[in-house]
Design an enzyme around this catalytic site. Structure first.
Site, PDB file in Angstrom:
ATOM      1  N   LYS A   1      49.160  36.441  30.714  1.00 20.32           N
ATOM      2  CA  LYS A   1      48.218  35.448  31.273  1.00 20.32           C
ATOM      3  C   LYS A   1      47.059  35.314  30.299  1.00 20.32           C
ATOM      4  CE  LYS A   1      48.352  37.399  35.820  1.00 20.32           C
ATOM      5  NZ  LYS A   1      47.700  37.593  37.126  1.00 20.32           N
TER       6      LYS A   1
ATOM      7  N   PHE B   1      48.842  34.925  40.643  1.00 16.95           N
ATOM      8  CA  PHE B   1      49.197  36.296  41.001  1.00 16.95           C
ATOM      9  C   PHE B   1      50.691  36.326  41.291  1.00 16.95           C
ATOM     10  CE2 PHE B   1      49.656  40.264  43.166  1.00 16.95           C
ATOM     11  CZ  PHE B   1      48.799  41.074  42.431  1.00 16.95           C
TER      12      PHE B   1
ATOM     13  N   ARG C   1      58.058  45.137  44.660  1.00 21.45           N
ATOM     14  CA  ARG C   1      58.559  45.487  43.319  1.00 21.45           C
ATOM     15  C   ARG C   1      60.065  45.299  43.235  1.00 21.45           C
ATOM     16  NH1 ARG C   1      54.386  48.153  40.574  1.00 21.45           N
ATOM     17  NH2 ARG C   1      53.065  49.510  41.816  1.00 21.45           N
TER      18      ARG C   1
ATOM     19  N   GLU D   1      55.201  46.795  28.924  1.00 21.25           N
ATOM     20  CA  GLU D   1      54.320  46.532  30.060  1.00 21.25           C
ATOM     21  C   GLU D   1      54.829  45.338  30.860  1.00 21.25           C
ATOM     22  OE1 GLU D   1      52.417  47.283  32.272  1.00 21.25           O
ATOM     23  OE2 GLU D   1      50.323  47.294  31.651  1.00 21.25           O
TER      24      GLU D   1
ATOM     25  N   GLY E   1      54.692  49.337  37.087  1.00 21.40           N
ATOM     26  CA  GLY E   1      55.098  47.933  36.993  1.00 21.40           C
ATOM     27  C   GLY E   1      56.230  47.642  36.029  1.00 21.40           C
TER      28      GLY E   1
ATOM     29  N   ASP F   1      47.177  40.997  31.449  1.00 16.30           N
ATOM     30  CA  ASP F   1      46.251  40.182  32.247  1.00 16.30           C
ATOM     31  C   ASP F   1      44.897  40.153  31.534  1.00 16.30           C
ATOM     32  OD1 ASP F   1      45.235  38.791  34.482  1.00 16.30           O
ATOM     33  OD2 ASP F   1      44.876  40.607  35.612  1.00 16.30           O
TER      34      ASP F   1
HETATM   35  P1  IMP Z   1      45.009  44.238  32.738  1.00 16.98           P
HETATM   36  O1  IMP Z   1      44.451  45.590  32.361  1.00 16.98           O
HETATM   37  O2  IMP Z   1      43.997  43.385  33.448  1.00 16.98           O
HETATM   38  O3  IMP Z   1      45.674  43.510  31.605  1.00 16.98           O
HETATM   39  O4  IMP Z   1      46.015  44.493  33.895  1.00 16.98           O
HETATM   40  C1  IMP Z   1      47.281  44.761  33.736  1.00 16.98           C
HETATM   41  C2  IMP Z   1      47.841  45.359  35.014  1.00 16.98           C
HETATM   42  O5  IMP Z   1      47.318  44.707  36.193  1.00 16.98           O
HETATM   43  C3  IMP Z   1      49.306  45.111  35.014  1.00 16.98           C
HETATM   44  O6  IMP Z   1      49.977  46.166  34.408  1.00 16.98           O
HETATM   45  C4  IMP Z   1      49.594  45.004  36.492  1.00 16.98           C
HETATM   46  O7  IMP Z   1      49.816  46.287  37.016  1.00 16.98           O
HETATM   47  C5  IMP Z   1      48.340  44.447  37.100  1.00 16.98           C
HETATM   48  N1  IMP Z   1      48.452  42.975  37.304  1.00 16.98           N
HETATM   49  C6  IMP Z   1      47.813  42.009  36.609  1.00 16.98           C
HETATM   50  N2  IMP Z   1      48.166  40.793  37.039  1.00 16.98           N
HETATM   51  C7  IMP Z   1      49.061  40.990  38.026  1.00 16.98           C
HETATM   52  C8  IMP Z   1      49.823  40.084  38.870  1.00 16.98           C
HETATM   53  O8  IMP Z   1      49.759  38.853  38.799  1.00 16.98           O
HETATM   54  N3  IMP Z   1      50.660  40.689  39.758  1.00 16.98           N
HETATM   55  C9  IMP Z   1      50.782  42.047  39.869  1.00 16.98           C
HETATM   56  N4  IMP Z   1      50.103  42.900  39.104  1.00 16.98           N
HETATM   57  C10 IMP Z   1      49.251  42.379  38.191  1.00 16.98           C
HETATM   58 MG    MG Z   2      51.052  47.594  35.355  1.00 15.69          MG
END
Ligand code: IMP
Ligand code: MG
Length: 179
Positions: free
Chosen positions: A135, A156, A169, A103, A48, A107
């Site tokens: 977020k 999202f 992407r 990063e 990402g 999320d």
């Molecule tokens: P976390 O571990 O829940 O903080 O997730 C982080 C990862 O989830 C990010 O590096 C993204 O790859 C993916 N992710 C979280 N939210 C989104 C979104 O809105 N769109 C696309 N990928 C997301």
């Molecule tokens: Mg990611």
């Protein structure tokens, strides 16, 4: 021949490529203020952060080394299961270094909490986090980024490196998808 759509249905532009560029430049300024002329090791969290990191690095004037890590969390339709696979293959390159984890989006925070712990175990000189998107409403772990591009509600998003099932992407803008 029918040309297939390159943008997702029911989506709208959240940030244009130009708005992103301005924000990336502002973040690079903040990063430069913190590190000054110290050399840093940027660690891009793939896939990402690939595009964000490439743009961010080119706005930095100090000496920069680049490493990558692969992290994948397994998302359900709208939630994160919490299962996470993290591989820090570049451990030797991070010892006694100023590490900046880059990063795409913060999320739930599980990915970066886990990665930060893995990197701290390697004993860097310092560790900071740059996230293009944040977020905060979604957070389940106690983690904050040192540098944030855009703080957004629980949407999202795709584009500028972010995917939906591996797609979009390559979009230059960030789009929000309506569920
Ligand atoms: P976390 O571990 O829940 O903080 O997730 C982080 C990862 O989830 C990010 O590096 C993204 O790859 C993916 N992710 C979280 N939210 C989104 C979104 O809105 N769109 C696309 N990928 C997301
Ligand atoms: Mg990611």
């Amino acid at each position: 021949m029918e040309i297939s759509p390159t943008r997702p249905d029911k989506s709208q532009v959240l940030y244009t490529g130009k708005e992103i560029a301005v924000t990336v430049e502002r973040m690079a300024g903040e990063i430069s203020t913190v590190y000054g002329n110290e050399e840093i090791t940027v660690v891009a969290v793939l896939h990402g952060a690939l595009i964000f990191c490439a743009d961010l690095m080119r706005e930095l004037d100090m000496k920069v080394q680049l490493e990558t890590v692969t992290a994948s969390s397994y998302h359900g339709a709208s939630t994160t299961s919490g299962e996470l696979s993290v591989r820090v293959q570049c451990a030797d390159q991070l010892v006694d270094r100023h590490v900046l984890l880059v990063e795409d989006i913060l999320d739930t925070g599980r990915t970066l909490s886990r990665l930060s712990a893995e990197v701290m175990a390697i004993k860097p000189k310092s560790l900071r986090i740059a996230a293009l998107l944040d977020k905060p409403e979604r957070r389940v772990t106690d983690i904050t980024a040192d540098f944030v591009g855009f703080s957004i509600p629980d949407l999202f998003v795709v584009g500028y490196g972010l995917d939906l099932d591996g797609r979009y992407r390559n979009l230059p803008e960030i789009r929000a998808i309506h569920s």
